[in-house]
Scaffold this motif. Structure first.
Motif, PDB file in Angstrom:
ATOM      1  N   TYR A 153       0.804  -1.214   0.000  1.00  0.00           N
ATOM      2  CA  TYR A 153       0.000   0.000   0.000  1.00  0.00           C
ATOM      3  C   TYR A 153       0.846   1.278   0.000  1.00  0.00           C
ATOM      4  O   TYR A 153       0.299   2.372   0.107  1.00  0.00           O
ATOM      5  N   ARG A 154       2.142   1.159  -0.111  1.00  0.00           N
ATOM      6  CA  ARG A 154       2.992   2.356  -0.100  1.00  0.00           C
ATOM      7  C   ARG A 154       2.720   3.200  -1.343  1.00  0.00           C
ATOM      8  O   ARG A 154       2.630   2.699  -2.447  1.00  0.00           O
ATOM      9  N   GLY A 155       2.574   4.499  -1.118  1.00  0.00           N
ATOM     10  CA  GLY A 155       2.345   5.427  -2.205  1.00  0.00           C
ATOM     11  C   GLY A 155       0.977   5.359  -2.829  1.00  0.00           C
ATOM     12  O   GLY A 155       0.743   5.919  -3.909  1.00  0.00           O
ATOM     13  N   ILE A 156       0.043   4.724  -2.165  1.00  0.00           N
ATOM     14  CA  ILE A 156      -1.273   4.479  -2.757  1.00  0.00           C
ATOM     15  C   ILE A 156      -2.266   5.602  -2.472  1.00  0.00           C
ATOM     16  O   ILE A 156      -3.318   5.677  -3.062  1.00  0.00           O
ATOM     17  N   GLY A 157      -1.971   6.489  -1.548  1.00  0.00           N
ATOM     18  CA  GLY A 157      -2.927   7.504  -1.146  1.00  0.00           C
ATOM     19  C   GLY A 157      -3.573   7.141   0.181  1.00  0.00           C
ATOM     20  O   GLY A 157      -3.224   6.137   0.803  1.00  0.00           O
ATOM     21  N   PRO A 158      -4.532   7.937   0.649  1.00  0.00           N
ATOM     22  CA  PRO A 158      -5.086   7.710   1.984  1.00  0.00           C
ATOM     23  C   PRO A 158      -5.902   6.429   2.124  1.00  0.00           C
ATOM     24  O   PRO A 158      -5.978   5.865   3.207  1.00  0.00           O
ATOM     25  N   VAL A 159      -6.534   5.974   1.047  1.00  0.00           N
ATOM     26  CA  VAL A 159      -7.342   4.757   1.102  1.00  0.00           C
ATOM     27  C   VAL A 159      -6.550   3.604   0.499  1.00  0.00           C
ATOM     28  O   VAL A 159      -6.165   3.641  -0.678  1.00  0.00           O
ATOM     29  N   ALA A 160      -6.284   2.588   1.310  1.00  0.00           N
ATOM     30  CA  ALA A 160      -5.568   1.409   0.832  1.00  0.00           C
ATOM     31  C   ALA A 160      -6.493   0.493   0.047  1.00  0.00           C
ATOM     32  O   ALA A 160      -6.113  -0.033  -1.005  1.00  0.00           O
ATOM     33  N   ALA A 161      -7.703   0.291   0.568  1.00  0.00           N
ATOM     34  CA  ALA A 161      -8.598  -0.691  -0.047  1.00  0.00           C
ATOM     35  C   ALA A 161     -10.041  -0.419   0.348  1.00  0.00           C
ATOM     36  O   ALA A 161     -10.322   0.139   1.417  1.00  0.00           O
ATOM     37  N   VAL A 162     -10.946  -0.823  -0.534  1.00  0.00           N
ATOM     38  CA  VAL A 162     -12.355  -0.991  -0.206  1.00  0.00           C
ATOM     39  C   VAL A 162     -12.553  -2.488  -0.058  1.00  0.00           C
ATOM     40  O   VAL A 162     -12.258  -3.255  -0.980  1.00  0.00           O
ATOM     41  N   VAL A 163     -13.021  -2.902   1.107  1.00  0.00           N
ATOM     42  CA  VAL A 163     -13.069  -4.324   1.461  1.00  0.00           C
ATOM     43  C   VAL A 163     -14.522  -4.791   1.517  1.00  0.00           C
ATOM     44  O   VAL A 163     -15.375  -4.125   2.113  1.00  0.00           O
ATOM     45  N   VAL A 164     -14.778  -5.940   0.905  1.00  0.00           N
ATOM     46  CA  VAL A 164     -16.127  -6.495   0.824  1.00  0.00           C
ATOM     47  C   VAL A 164     -16.150  -7.868   1.496  1.00  0.00           C
ATOM     48  O   VAL A 164     -15.342  -8.744   1.159  1.00  0.00           O
ATOM     49  N   ASP A 165     -17.040  -8.054   2.460  1.00  0.00           N
ATOM     50  CA  ASP A 165     -17.236  -9.381   3.050  1.00  0.00           C
ATOM     51  C   ASP A 165     -17.834 -10.309   2.000  1.00  0.00           C
ATOM     52  O   ASP A 165     -18.746  -9.913   1.256  1.00  0.00           O
ATOM     53  N   ALA A 166     -17.345 -11.547   1.930  1.00  0.00           N
ATOM     54  CA  ALA A 166     -17.809 -12.460   0.891  1.00  0.00           C
ATOM     55  C   ALA A 166     -17.877 -13.881   1.407  1.00  0.00           C
ATOM     56  O   ALA A 166     -17.001 -14.325   2.151  1.00  0.00           O
ATOM     57  N   LEU A 167     -18.902 -14.591   1.005  1.00  0.00           N
ATOM     58  CA  LEU A 167     -18.991 -16.022   1.297  1.00  0.00           C
ATOM     59  C   LEU A 167     -18.031 -16.798   0.394  1.00  0.00           C
ATOM     60  O   LEU A 167     -17.440 -17.796   0.803  1.00  0.00           O
ATOM     61  N   ASP A 168     -17.878 -16.335  -0.859  1.00  0.00           N
ATOM     62  CA  ASP A 168     -16.959 -16.945  -1.822  1.00  0.00           C
ATOM     63  C   ASP A 168     -16.156 -15.815  -2.463  1.00  0.00           C
ATOM     64  O   ASP A 168     -16.551 -15.274  -3.510  1.00  0.00           O
ATOM     65  N   PRO A 169     -15.040 -15.416  -1.846  1.00  0.00           N
ATOM     66  CA  PRO A 169     -14.310 -14.252  -2.352  1.00  0.00           C
ATOM     67  C   PRO A 169     -13.784 -14.410  -3.768  1.00  0.00           C
ATOM     68  O   PRO A 169     -13.747 -13.433  -4.519  1.00  0.00           O
ATOM     69  N   VAL A 170     -13.371 -15.603  -4.156  1.00  0.00           N
ATOM     70  CA  VAL A 170     -12.829 -15.792  -5.497  1.00  0.00           C
ATOM     71  C   VAL A 170     -13.915 -15.574  -6.552  1.00  0.00           C
ATOM     72  O   VAL A 170     -13.711 -14.863  -7.551  1.00  0.00           O
TER      73      VAL A 170
END
Length: 236
Positions: free
Chosen positions: A119-136
Protein backbone atom coordinates in the motif's frame (compact mmCIF):
# COMPACT_ATOMS: atom_id res chain seq x y z
CA UNK A 1 -17.08 -2.03 -23.69
CA UNK A 2 -17.15 -2.40 -19.94
CA UNK A 3 -18.06 -0.45 -16.82
CA UNK A 4 -15.62 1.11 -14.38
CA UNK A 5 -15.76 1.87 -10.68
CA UNK A 6 -16.65 5.53 -10.12
CA UNK A 7 -18.16 5.97 -6.62
CA UNK A 8 -18.13 4.49 -3.15
CA UNK A 9 -21.51 5.55 -1.75
CA UNK A 10 -22.27 5.88 1.97
CA UNK A 11 -25.76 6.32 3.43
CA UNK A 12 -25.98 8.93 6.18
CA UNK A 13 -28.66 10.54 8.32
CA UNK A 14 -26.37 13.60 8.46
CA UNK A 15 -24.55 13.61 5.10
CA UNK A 16 -22.91 17.01 5.57
CA UNK A 17 -21.54 16.01 8.96
CA UNK A 18 -20.32 12.60 7.81
CA UNK A 19 -18.73 14.06 4.67
CA UNK A 20 -16.91 16.61 6.82
CA UNK A 21 -15.56 13.78 8.98
CA UNK A 22 -14.21 11.89 5.97
CA UNK A 23 -12.92 15.07 4.36
CA UNK A 24 -10.86 15.81 7.48
CA UNK A 25 -9.64 12.22 7.92
CA UNK A 26 -8.65 11.81 4.26
CA UNK A 27 -7.47 15.42 3.87
CA UNK A 28 -9.61 15.81 0.77
CA UNK A 29 -12.23 18.50 0.02
CA UNK A 30 -15.94 17.95 0.62
CA UNK A 31 -18.01 19.22 -2.32
CA UNK A 32 -21.84 19.46 -2.18
CA UNK A 33 -23.32 17.99 -5.37
CA UNK A 34 -27.06 18.61 -5.03
CA UNK A 35 -30.00 16.73 -3.50
CA UNK A 36 -28.21 16.74 -0.14
CA UNK A 37 -25.28 14.68 -1.41
CA UNK A 38 -21.64 15.53 -0.68
CA UNK A 39 -18.62 14.19 -2.62
CA UNK A 40 -15.15 13.57 -1.21
CA UNK A 41 -12.57 12.47 -3.83
CA UNK A 42 -10.75 9.25 -2.94
CA UNK A 43 -8.43 9.44 -5.96
CA UNK A 44 -8.46 10.89 -9.48
CA UNK A 45 -11.34 8.66 -10.64
CA UNK A 46 -13.42 7.58 -7.63
CA UNK A 47 -15.40 9.71 -5.16
CA UNK A 48 -16.76 8.91 -1.74
CA UNK A 49 -20.38 10.04 -2.15
CA UNK A 50 -22.33 10.63 1.05
CA UNK A 51 -26.08 10.49 0.47
CA UNK A 52 -29.02 11.31 2.77
CA UNK A 53 -31.21 8.52 4.13
CA UNK A 54 -33.75 8.34 6.95
CA UNK A 55 -33.07 4.85 8.27
CA UNK A 56 -30.29 4.19 10.84
CA UNK A 57 -27.51 1.65 10.40
CA UNK A 58 -28.37 -1.99 11.18
CA UNK A 59 -25.59 -4.44 11.97
CA UNK A 60 -22.05 -4.65 10.63
CA UNK A 61 -21.50 -3.26 7.13
CA UNK A 62 -20.54 -5.71 4.39
CA UNK A 63 -18.33 -3.06 2.76
CA UNK A 64 -15.75 -0.91 4.54
CA UNK A 65 -12.68 1.26 3.94
CA UNK A 66 -9.11 0.42 4.94
CA UNK A 67 -6.88 3.45 5.42
CA UNK A 68 -3.17 3.28 4.63
CA UNK A 69 -0.34 4.39 6.91
CA UNK A 70 3.34 4.90 6.18
CA UNK A 71 4.79 4.24 9.65
CA UNK A 72 3.66 3.23 13.15
CA UNK A 73 3.73 6.90 14.10
CA UNK A 74 1.58 7.82 11.11
CA UNK A 75 -0.89 5.07 11.98
CA UNK A 76 -1.13 6.40 15.55
CA UNK A 77 -1.69 9.95 14.26
CA UNK A 78 -4.44 8.80 11.91
CA UNK A 79 -6.21 6.97 14.73
CA UNK A 80 -5.90 9.94 17.07
CA UNK A 81 -7.16 12.36 14.42
CA UNK A 82 -10.14 10.16 13.56
CA UNK A 83 -11.07 9.86 17.21
CA UNK A 84 -10.80 13.63 17.69
CA UNK A 85 -13.25 14.00 14.82
CA UNK A 86 -15.80 11.61 16.32
CA UNK A 87 -14.68 8.06 15.47
CA UNK A 88 -14.84 5.41 18.17
CA UNK A 89 -13.19 2.00 18.70
CA UNK A 90 -15.34 -0.95 17.71
CA UNK A 91 -15.02 -4.69 18.33
CA UNK A 92 -16.10 -6.81 15.36
CA UNK A 93 -14.30 -9.89 16.65
CA UNK A 94 -10.92 -8.89 15.23
CA UNK A 95 -8.95 -10.02 18.29
CA UNK A 96 -5.30 -9.03 18.58
CA UNK A 97 -4.37 -7.49 15.22
CA UNK A 98 -1.87 -4.83 14.12
CA UNK A 99 -4.55 -2.65 12.56
CA UNK A 100 -7.08 -0.51 14.44
CA UNK A 101 -10.82 -0.93 13.89
CA UNK A 102 -12.92 2.21 14.33
CA UNK A 103 -16.44 3.35 13.50
CA UNK A 104 -17.16 6.74 11.96
CA UNK A 105 -19.74 9.07 13.60
CA UNK A 106 -22.62 7.14 11.97
CA UNK A 107 -21.26 3.74 13.01
CA UNK A 108 -19.64 2.68 9.73
CA UNK A 109 -16.67 0.43 10.44
CA UNK A 110 -13.26 1.21 8.94
CA UNK A 111 -9.69 0.09 9.59
CA UNK A 112 -6.49 2.08 10.01
CA UNK A 113 -3.85 -0.34 8.78
CA UNK A 114 -0.30 -0.77 9.96
CA UNK A 115 2.32 0.05 7.28
CA UNK A 116 2.30 -2.52 4.47
CA UNK A 117 4.57 -2.57 1.44
CA UNK A 118 1.72 -3.24 -1.01
CA UNK A 119 0.00 0.00 0.00
CA UNK A 120 2.99 2.36 -0.10
CA UNK A 121 2.35 5.43 -2.21
CA UNK A 122 -1.27 4.48 -2.76
CA UNK A 123 -2.93 7.50 -1.15
CA UNK A 124 -5.09 7.71 1.98
CA UNK A 125 -7.34 4.76 1.10
CA UNK A 126 -5.57 1.41 0.83
CA UNK A 127 -8.60 -0.69 -0.05
CA UNK A 128 -12.36 -0.99 -0.21
CA UNK A 129 -13.07 -4.32 1.46
CA UNK A 130 -16.13 -6.49 0.82
CA UNK A 131 -17.24 -9.38 3.05
CA UNK A 132 -17.81 -12.46 0.89
CA UNK A 133 -18.99 -16.02 1.30
CA UNK A 134 -16.96 -16.95 -1.82
CA UNK A 135 -14.31 -14.25 -2.35
CA UNK A 136 -12.83 -15.79 -5.50
CA UNK A 137 -16.18 -15.99 -7.29
CA UNK A 138 -17.25 -12.53 -6.13
CA UNK A 139 -13.93 -10.99 -7.20
CA UNK A 140 -14.39 -12.59 -10.63
CA UNK A 141 -17.78 -10.88 -10.95
CA UNK A 142 -16.37 -7.51 -9.87
CA UNK A 143 -13.46 -7.89 -12.26
CA UNK A 144 -16.07 -7.65 -15.02
CA UNK A 145 -18.03 -4.89 -13.28
CA UNK A 146 -14.98 -2.70 -12.60
CA UNK A 147 -13.05 -3.62 -15.72
CA UNK A 148 -9.96 -4.68 -13.74
CA UNK A 149 -8.26 -8.07 -13.61
CA UNK A 150 -8.00 -10.08 -10.39
CA UNK A 151 -4.32 -9.87 -9.45
CA UNK A 152 -4.08 -11.97 -6.31
CA UNK A 153 -6.14 -14.62 -4.54
CA UNK A 154 -5.81 -17.36 -1.96
CA UNK A 155 -8.17 -19.47 0.11
CA UNK A 156 -9.64 -16.59 2.07
CA UNK A 157 -9.33 -13.52 -0.15
CA UNK A 158 -9.16 -12.19 -3.69
CA UNK A 159 -8.19 -8.71 -4.84
CA UNK A 160 -8.05 -6.43 -7.84
CA UNK A 161 -6.64 -2.95 -8.31
CA UNK A 162 -7.19 -0.13 -10.79
CA UNK A 163 -4.05 1.50 -12.17
CA UNK A 164 -2.91 4.06 -9.62
CA UNK A 165 -5.94 3.48 -7.41
CA UNK A 166 -6.88 1.66 -4.24
CA UNK A 167 -7.46 -2.10 -4.02
CA UNK A 168 -10.89 -3.73 -4.14
CA UNK A 169 -10.58 -6.72 -1.80
CA UNK A 170 -12.94 -9.58 -1.01
CA UNK A 171 -12.47 -11.35 2.32
CA UNK A 172 -14.08 -14.63 3.27
CA UNK A 173 -16.67 -14.46 6.06
CA UNK A 174 -18.72 -17.32 7.44
CA UNK A 175 -21.81 -15.11 7.31
CA UNK A 176 -22.71 -11.64 6.08
CA UNK A 177 -25.28 -9.07 7.17
CA UNK A 178 -28.45 -9.58 5.07
CA UNK A 179 -29.65 -5.98 5.56
CA UNK A 180 -29.38 -3.38 2.77
CA UNK A 181 -25.80 -2.25 2.40
CA UNK A 182 -25.00 1.03 4.13
CA UNK A 183 -22.01 1.33 1.79
CA UNK A 184 -22.23 0.38 -1.89
CA UNK A 185 -20.35 0.82 -5.15
CA UNK A 186 -21.34 2.64 -8.35
CA UNK A 187 -20.06 1.69 -11.77
CA UNK A 188 -20.53 3.49 -15.08
CA UNK A 189 -19.98 2.85 -18.78
CA UNK A 190 -17.54 5.11 -20.65
CA UNK A 191 -18.86 8.23 -22.38
CA UNK A 192 -19.40 6.31 -25.61
CA UNK A 193 -20.92 3.30 -23.84
CA UNK A 194 -24.51 2.17 -23.40
CA UNK A 195 -26.15 1.67 -20.02
CA UNK A 196 -28.76 -0.97 -21.04
CA UNK A 197 -26.09 -3.02 -22.78
CA UNK A 198 -23.84 -2.96 -19.72
CA UNK A 199 -26.74 -3.84 -17.41
CA UNK A 200 -27.53 -6.86 -19.58
CA UNK A 201 -23.86 -7.86 -19.59
CA UNK A 202 -23.71 -7.77 -15.79
CA UNK A 203 -26.99 -9.67 -15.49
CA UNK A 204 -25.49 -12.37 -17.69
CA UNK A 205 -22.64 -12.58 -15.16
CA UNK A 206 -25.04 -13.15 -12.25
CA UNK A 207 -26.34 -9.72 -11.22
CA UNK A 208 -30.07 -9.27 -10.57
CA UNK A 209 -32.35 -6.25 -10.42
CA UNK A 210 -32.82 -4.82 -6.92
CA UNK A 211 -35.51 -2.54 -5.53
CA UNK A 212 -34.23 -0.43 -2.63
CA UNK A 213 -37.00 2.13 -2.99
CA UNK A 214 -35.16 4.13 -5.63
CA UNK A 215 -38.25 4.94 -7.70
CA UNK A 216 -37.76 6.47 -11.15
CA UNK A 217 -34.05 7.29 -11.45
CA UNK A 218 -31.46 7.54 -14.22
CA UNK A 219 -29.34 4.74 -12.78
CA UNK A 220 -30.11 1.02 -12.55
CA UNK A 221 -29.87 -0.73 -9.19
CA UNK A 222 -28.54 -4.28 -9.30
CA UNK A 223 -27.30 -6.78 -6.73
CA UNK A 224 -24.17 -8.83 -7.30
CA UNK A 225 -24.23 -12.67 -6.93
CA UNK A 226 -23.98 -12.36 -3.12
CA UNK A 227 -26.71 -9.71 -2.82
CA UNK A 228 -24.57 -6.58 -2.55
CA UNK A 229 -26.50 -3.71 -4.09
CA UNK A 230 -24.70 -1.51 -6.61
CA UNK A 231 -25.70 1.05 -9.20
CA UNK A 232 -24.98 1.23 -12.93
CA UNK A 233 -24.89 4.90 -13.77
CA UNK A 234 -25.34 6.59 -17.14
CA UNK A 235 -22.27 6.79 -19.44
CA UNK A 236 -19.57 9.25 -18.41
Amino acid sequence: MTTRLCNVVVDATDPAGLALFWSEVLERPAVPSGDGEVDVPLDDEVDLVVVPVDEPKQGKNRVHLDLASTSPEHQARLVARARELGASPVDIGQGEVPWVVLADPEGNEFCVLEPRDEYRGIGPVAAVVVDALDPVALAAFWSHAAGVAVTRQDGRSASLRRDGGFWLEFLRRAEVNPAKNRVHLDVAPPADGDQPTEVSRLEARGAVRSDVGQGAVRWVVLADPEGNEFCVLTPR
